[in-house]
Design an enzyme around this catalytic site. Structure first.
Site, PDB file in Angstrom:
ATOM      1  N   ASP A 172       2.506  11.521   4.720  1.00 24.90           N
ATOM      2  CA  ASP A 172       2.178  11.266   6.551  1.00 24.90           C
ATOM      3  C   ASP A 172       2.809  10.401   7.185  1.00 24.90           C
ATOM      4  O   ASP A 172       4.247  10.336   6.789  1.00 24.90           O
ATOM      5  CB  ASP A 172       1.117  10.276   6.204  1.00 24.90           C
ATOM      6  CG  ASP A 172       0.935   8.851   5.594  1.00 24.90           C
ATOM      7  OD1 ASP A 172       2.378   9.002   5.035  1.00 24.90           O
ATOM      8  OD2 ASP A 172      -0.598   8.705   5.435  1.00 24.90           O
ATOM      9  N   ASN A 216     -10.371   2.376   4.386  1.00 26.21           N
ATOM     10  CA  ASN A 216     -11.536   2.661   4.862  1.00 26.21           C
ATOM     11  C   ASN A 216     -11.540   4.237   3.932  1.00 26.21           C
ATOM     12  O   ASN A 216     -12.578   4.737   3.335  1.00 26.21           O
ATOM     13  CB  ASN A 216     -11.247   3.243   6.116  1.00 26.21           C
ATOM     14  CG  ASN A 216     -10.051   4.173   6.841  1.00 26.21           C
ATOM     15  OD1 ASN A 216      -8.706   4.822   5.989  1.00 26.21           O
ATOM     16  ND2 ASN A 216      -9.987   5.452   7.618  1.00 26.21           N
ATOM     17  N   HIS A 259      -9.110   5.786   2.996  1.00 26.54           N
ATOM     18  CA  HIS A 259      -8.109   7.371   3.372  1.00 26.54           C
ATOM     19  C   HIS A 259      -7.239   7.060   2.142  1.00 26.54           C
ATOM     20  O   HIS A 259      -6.658   6.114   1.708  1.00 26.54           O
ATOM     21  CB  HIS A 259      -7.754   6.851   4.748  1.00 26.54           C
ATOM     22  CG  HIS A 259      -6.613   6.332   4.773  1.00 26.54           C
ATOM     23  ND1 HIS A 259      -6.507   6.001   6.300  1.00 26.54           N
ATOM     24  CD2 HIS A 259      -5.292   5.538   4.256  1.00 26.54           C
ATOM     25  CE1 HIS A 259      -5.473   5.103   6.188  1.00 26.54           C
ATOM     26  NE2 HIS A 259      -4.749   5.116   5.237  1.00 26.54           N
TER      27      HIS A 259
HETATM   28  C1  GLP Z   1      -1.393   4.107   5.147  1.00 27.72           C
HETATM   29  C2  GLP Z   1      -0.758   5.048   5.110  1.00 27.72           C
HETATM   30  C3  GLP Z   1      -1.474   5.111   3.804  1.00 27.72           C
HETATM   31  C4  GLP Z   1      -1.122   3.649   2.317  1.00 27.72           C
HETATM   32  C5  GLP Z   1      -2.262   2.578   3.673  1.00 27.72           C
HETATM   33  C6  GLP Z   1      -2.147   1.681   2.606  1.00 27.72           C
HETATM   34  O1  GLP Z   1      -2.252   3.912   6.459  1.00 27.72           O
HETATM   35  N1  GLP Z   1      -0.752   6.448   5.539  1.00 27.72           N
HETATM   36  O2  GLP Z   1      -0.500   6.082   3.187  1.00 27.72           O
HETATM   37  O3  GLP Z   1      -1.961   4.180   1.404  1.00 27.72           O
HETATM   38  O4  GLP Z   1      -1.602   2.989   5.066  1.00 27.72           O
HETATM   39  O5  GLP Z   1      -1.306   0.833   2.619  1.00 27.72           O
HETATM   40  P1  GLP Z   1      -0.820  -0.651   2.315  1.00 27.72           P
HETATM   41  O6  GLP Z   1      -0.179   0.057   0.839  1.00 27.72           O
HETATM   42  O7  GLP Z   1       0.330  -1.308   3.280  1.00 27.72           O
HETATM   43  O8  GLP Z   1      -2.071  -1.266   2.051  1.00 27.72           O
END
Ligand code: GLP
Length: 244
Positions: free
Chosen positions: A67, A136, A138
């Site tokens: 992403d 959330n 995702h």
């Molecule tokens: C963002 C990214 C995701 C990632 C998420 C979790 O939203 N788009 O791909 O998995 O962050 O981030 P973290 O590992 O910092 O909790």
């Protein structure tokens, strides 16, 4: 789903590195989808170390990212492409011809999404998708309530996602309102999926996954019927992530 509890960031990074090395050994020219965020940092450190000592060969692997923020150029240090270049692709000197990252600054975003899906298809699809988890639920930027049948597409970021990304930016107003993301359909088609779960605020999403029912309100549950899904989960989330 194979769920493995691990101890903290180090335990997660070590187990993830072992898993990635083992999966990659099965493919001659592996295609790998890469996540950003705090969660995969330790994994990247370990893979870079192994790559530098010759313990891991990524000589034929090809890389895509999951992403990207809309509106940021690859040269912008806050974008996901820059993160991956800084922490993984750059230190391992992966040549540009084996990397395809989403362009959040593309003038024609739908065309960029189509071109990205074309590049994924031409590469033969994803062998290993490495995923983090949003608070959330995702995966990549596939937000709750999104269409699970889509390939790469433009998304409006959920308020909770923008809040979680706030520290990357000088002010809340600067956090992009849109992202580009590989779709759930593309991720589900990966031959293997490695889901990394760590960090505050992930218990509810983890609980939804462990409940075992596909639920559009929790995009991570789209992975439940994947034949090769491994989830590495920080044991510290255990008390909060009991089955409902
Ligand atoms: C963002 C990214 C995701 C990632 C998420 C979790 O939203 N788009 O791909 O998995 O962050 O981030 P973290 O590992 O910092 O909790």
């Amino acid at each position: 789903m194979e769920l493995q509890w691990v101890d903290g960031a180090d335990g997660l990074a070590e187990a993830a590195a072992e898993h990635v090395v083992a999966v990659l050994a099965r493919f001659a020219r592996p295609v790998i989808a890469l996540p950003t965020g705090a969660t995969p940092r330790g994994l990247y450190e370990r893979l870079v170390r192994r790559g530098r000592t010759g313990a891991l060969s990524l000589g034929s692997a090809r890389f895509f990212n999951l992403d990207e923020f809309v509106g940021l150029a690859p040269s912008d240090p806050r974008c996901y492409a820059a993160f991956l270049t800084r922490h993984f692709l750059g230190p391992l000197d992966i040549p540009a011809e084996r990397i395809r990252l989403l362009r959040g600054d593309a003038g024609d975003l739908p065309a960029e999404c189509l071109a990205y899906d074309g590049a994924l298809e031409a590469a033969g699809g994803i062998d290993l998708a490495i995923l983090g988890l949003g608070t959330n639920g995702h995966i990549a930027f596939n937000e709750p309530g999104g269409d699970w049948k889509l390939g790469t597409h433009v998304v409006t970021l959920a308020p909770s996602t923008r809040r979680a990304q706030r520290l990357l930016f000088a002010s809340e107003a600067e956090v992009p309102r849109q992202g580009l993301t590989m779709g759930i359909a593309t991720i589900r088609a990966a031959r293997a999926v490695l889901l990394l779960v760590m960090g505050e605020g992930k218990a509810a999403a983890l609980g939804a996954l462990r409940a075992g029912l596909p639920d559009p309100a929790w995009p991570v549950t789209a992975l439940l019927d994947h034949p090769r899904l491994t989830a590495l989960v920080d044991r510290r989330l255990l008390p909060a992530a009991r089955l409902p």
